[in-house]
Design a protein around this motif. Sequence first.
Motif, mmCIF file in Angstrom:
data_model
loop_
_atom_site.group_PDB
_atom_site.id
_atom_site.type_symbol
_atom_site.label_atom_id
_atom_site.label_comp_id
_atom_site.label_asym_id
_atom_site.label_seq_id
_atom_site.Cartn_x
_atom_site.Cartn_y
_atom_site.Cartn_z
ATOM 1 N N ARG A 1 0.829 -1.209 0.000
ATOM 2 C CA ARG A 1 0.000 0.000 0.000
ATOM 3 C C ARG A 1 0.860 1.255 0.000
ATOM 4 O O ARG A 1 0.582 2.222 -0.720
ATOM 5 C CB ARG A 1 -0.935 -0.004 1.220
ATOM 6 N N GLN A 2 1.925 1.231 0.820
ATOM 7 C CA GLN A 2 2.799 2.396 0.883
ATOM 8 C C GLN A 2 3.519 2.622 -0.444
ATOM 9 O O GLN A 2 3.627 3.758 -0.920
ATOM 10 C CB GLN A 2 3.813 2.232 2.008
ATOM 11 N N ASP B 1 1.161 4.108 -2.983
ATOM 12 C CA ASP B 1 0.946 5.530 -2.711
ATOM 13 C C ASP B 1 2.144 6.355 -3.160
ATOM 14 O O ASP B 1 1.989 7.433 -3.743
ATOM 15 C CB ASP B 1 0.705 5.750 -1.215
#
Length: 266
Positions: A161-162, A165
């Motif tokens: 997820r990081q 992003d």
Amino acid sequence: MEPPRPRAPRDPRDLLALYDRQVRREARPEGPGCRVEHVGASSAPPAPRTRGTASSGRASTAPAPTPPSPRRSTTTGRGPALRMEAVRARRPADLGDRLRAAGFTAGEPETLMAAEAAALPRDVPLPGGVELRAVTDEAGVRQVVEVHARAFGTDSASLGRQLLDRLAADPGGVAAVVALAHGEPVGAARLELHPGTDFAGLWGGGTVEGWRGRGLYRALVSHRARIAADRGHRYVQVDAAPTSRPILRRLGFLELTTTTPYAYEV
């Protein structure tokens, strides 16, 4: 004609001092939703969706940093956490005790290593049937997460997820690559770029079992070092595990200090 570049530091103490000055003391947010707080000589960047770490370093020929002031931090996003790093020249002997008393958990010690990016081998051959592919979208991120889960035996969903992003918000600050063997992801790594500094960081280099010992890790290091040099970064650094240290040493990396990561789960 461009002026000659200054000679690269060959003494690990000089290179560590440069790294401390440019990267640790001038720490920048690592992605969306992050901020960096400078408290005296300590930098404390709270980062959502990641585990927090506080690093303490000690070079055998140089003094080591003092501790940060551990404190709870609040961020928005999934699973907020605290990450801290000490940067001053001296460290009290009871730093680890202080961090543990504040709720941090110590990880395995690592070795901070660095090398001139342009001096590293540029054409490390890949194993037969393997190709490197840049990670630019969600499908590529899923392959990185799969490699991490198989190589390290950990749940890497938060990393995915990081990374997704970061690729959306700051594609110039991170580069990720996946190694595919006939379409199957067998290795992955990422490069963290520090704008305005001489350094870029090598992170997350992993190879799944069955493909280790065949030069894939060296190829991933070489590939990312080439990107770093092409983007104007003079050095690449890595927090090396014991299994990686001999490979990196043979490639020309210098050992600068040892670190112990500390995680604080919020």
